[in-house]
Write a protein that holds these residues in place. Sequence first.
Motif, PDB file in Angstrom:
ATOM      1  N   ALA A  34       0.825  -1.206   0.000  1.00  0.00           N
ATOM      2  CA  ALA A  34       0.000   0.000   0.000  1.00  0.00           C
ATOM      3  C   ALA A  34       0.865   1.263   0.000  1.00  0.00           C
ATOM      4  O   ALA A  34       0.577   2.230  -0.719  1.00  0.00           O
ATOM      5  CB  ALA A  34      -0.923  -0.009   1.219  1.00  0.00           C
ATOM      6  N   ILE A  35       1.937   1.252   0.777  1.00  0.00           N
ATOM      7  CA  ILE A  35       2.821   2.423   0.845  1.00  0.00           C
ATOM      8  C   ILE A  35       3.572   2.603  -0.471  1.00  0.00           C
ATOM      9  O   ILE A  35       3.715   3.721  -0.982  1.00  0.00           O
ATOM     10  CB  ILE A  35       3.819   2.277   2.016  1.00  0.00           C
ATOM     11  N   ARG A  36       4.053   1.505  -1.028  1.00  0.00           N
ATOM     12  CA  ARG A  36       4.761   1.570  -2.302  1.00  0.00           C
ATOM     13  C   ARG A  36       3.873   2.165  -3.395  1.00  0.00           C
ATOM     14  O   ARG A  36       4.322   2.929  -4.242  1.00  0.00           O
ATOM     15  CB  ARG A  36       5.201   0.172  -2.757  1.00  0.00           C
ATOM     16  N   THR A  37       2.594   1.797  -3.353  1.00  0.00           N
ATOM     17  CA  THR A  37       1.668   2.258  -4.379  1.00  0.00           C
ATOM     18  C   THR A  37       1.488   3.769  -4.343  1.00  0.00           C
ATOM     19  O   THR A  37       1.294   4.403  -5.382  1.00  0.00           O
ATOM     20  CB  THR A  37       0.301   1.562  -4.226  1.00  0.00           C
ATOM     21  N   VAL A  38       1.552   4.352  -3.149  1.00  0.00           N
ATOM     22  CA  VAL A  38       1.459   5.817  -3.026  1.00  0.00           C
ATOM     23  C   VAL A  38       2.607   6.477  -3.786  1.00  0.00           C
ATOM     24  O   VAL A  38       2.416   7.448  -4.522  1.00  0.00           O
ATOM     25  CB  VAL A  38       1.495   6.249  -1.545  1.00  0.00           C
ATOM     26  N   VAL A  39       3.800   5.916  -3.621  1.00  0.00           N
ATOM     27  CA  VAL A  39       4.984   6.460  -4.298  1.00  0.00           C
ATOM     28  C   VAL A  39       4.842   6.307  -5.810  1.00  0.00           C
ATOM     29  O   VAL A  39       5.107   7.249  -6.567  1.00  0.00           O
ATOM     30  CB  VAL A  39       6.265   5.738  -3.818  1.00  0.00           C
ATOM     31  N   VAL A  40       4.400   5.135  -6.248  1.00  0.00           N
ATOM     32  CA  VAL A  40       4.222   4.887  -7.685  1.00  0.00           C
ATOM     33  C   VAL A  40       3.173   5.827  -8.267  1.00  0.00           C
ATOM     34  O   VAL A  40       3.330   6.345  -9.380  1.00  0.00           O
ATOM     35  CB  VAL A  40       3.811   3.421  -7.946  1.00  0.00           C
ATOM     36  N   LEU A  41       2.099   6.071  -7.508  1.00  0.00           N
ATOM     37  CA  LEU A  41       1.025   6.953  -7.979  1.00  0.00           C
ATOM     38  C   LEU A  41       1.538   8.373  -8.212  1.00  0.00           C
ATOM     39  O   LEU A  41       1.291   8.981  -9.252  1.00  0.00           O
ATOM     40  CB  LEU A  41      -0.118   6.977  -6.967  1.00  0.00           C
ATOM     41  N   ILE A  42       2.270   8.898  -7.230  1.00  0.00           N
ATOM     42  CA  ILE A  42       2.829  10.250  -7.355  1.00  0.00           C
ATOM     43  C   ILE A  42       3.779  10.330  -8.546  1.00  0.00           C
ATOM     44  O   ILE A  42       3.732  11.271  -9.346  1.00  0.00           O
ATOM     45  CB  ILE A  42       3.572  10.649  -6.056  1.00  0.00           C
TER      46      ILE A  42
END
Length: 290
Positions: A34-42
Motif C-alpha cells: 500500500a505504501i509503495r503504491t502511493v509512491v508509484v502513484l505520485i
Amino acid sequence: MWIVYASASAIFAGITAILSKCGIKNTDSTVATAIRTVVVLIFSYLMAIISSPVLQIGAISLKTWVFLILSGLATGASWLCYFHALQKGDVNKVVPIDKSSTILTMVLAIIFLKETITASKIAAMVLIGIGTIMMVEKKEASITAEKGSWLVYALLSAVFASLTSILGKIGIEGIDSNLGTAIRTSVVLVMAWMMVFITGKKDRVKGIGKNELFFIILSGFATGASWLFYYKALQDGPASVVVPIDKLSILVTIIFSRIVFKEHLTRKSLFGLIMIVSGTMVLALQSFIG
C-alpha cells in the motif's frame, strides 16, 4: 525503441524485487504494498503531467476505462500475492515462478490479441517453461506449511501478472501510456489500502522502521520507472515479445540477491536460468529479424 524501453523496464523491475525484500523483513507485505503504491502513484502522475497527456483524460472511451480498471485490479492482486510470497520465500525461488507468467501472457496474446504464433515462439515458451521448473527446487518437505505457502502466492502472482499485461495492452490503445499507467496505479492504490483496512492492519503503518520505510519508498520509485518504460514498450511493440524481455529482470534480481542476501544458485537452477534467458533471446532475435 520499444526494445530499449522493455530492457529498461527489466532493469528497474529487477531492482524493485531486491529493494522490496529489504523493506519487508519486519513489515507486513500488504502494508508495504500500500505504501509503495502511493509512491508509484505520485511518480506516474508527475510523468503524466510533465508529458501533458493528463489533459486527455476527458476523451478516454468507456472501453478504455473498463480495461484500465480491470488491469489495475489484476495488478493489485498480483502485487499483494507477489510481495507476500517474497516475504516468506527466497528471492531466487519466488521470482522465477512470478516470471513464468511470460508463457501464459504469450498464449493469451495469441488468443485475444491475434498475435502470430511461430515456431520460435513455441520454442521460447518451452525453454522458459522448463527453465522455470528447474529453478524451483522442491524443498517443502523440509519446511513448515506456513513457509511453503509462498509457492501458492507466487503462482497466483504469475496468473494475475499475465492478465495485467493483456488487459493493459488493450487499455492503452489510443491513449498515452503515461496516462494509462497513472490511471491503473490509482486503481491499485485503492485496492491496496482497502486490503490494509479489511485485514485490520492499518495500525501497523505507524510501526514501520525508518530503514524499511526507506527501502519501501525506493522500491516504489523503481516500480514507477519500470512501469513507465514497460507500458510505453507494450504500446509500441507486440505483447508476446515485450513481456519476455521485461521478465529478463530475473537476471538483475538474482545477481543482487547473491550480493545482498547471499542466496546461491545450484547447478540445476543456473541451468534453468540459462534456459529462461535463451528463450527470451529467441523472441528478441525474432523481433529484430522481423
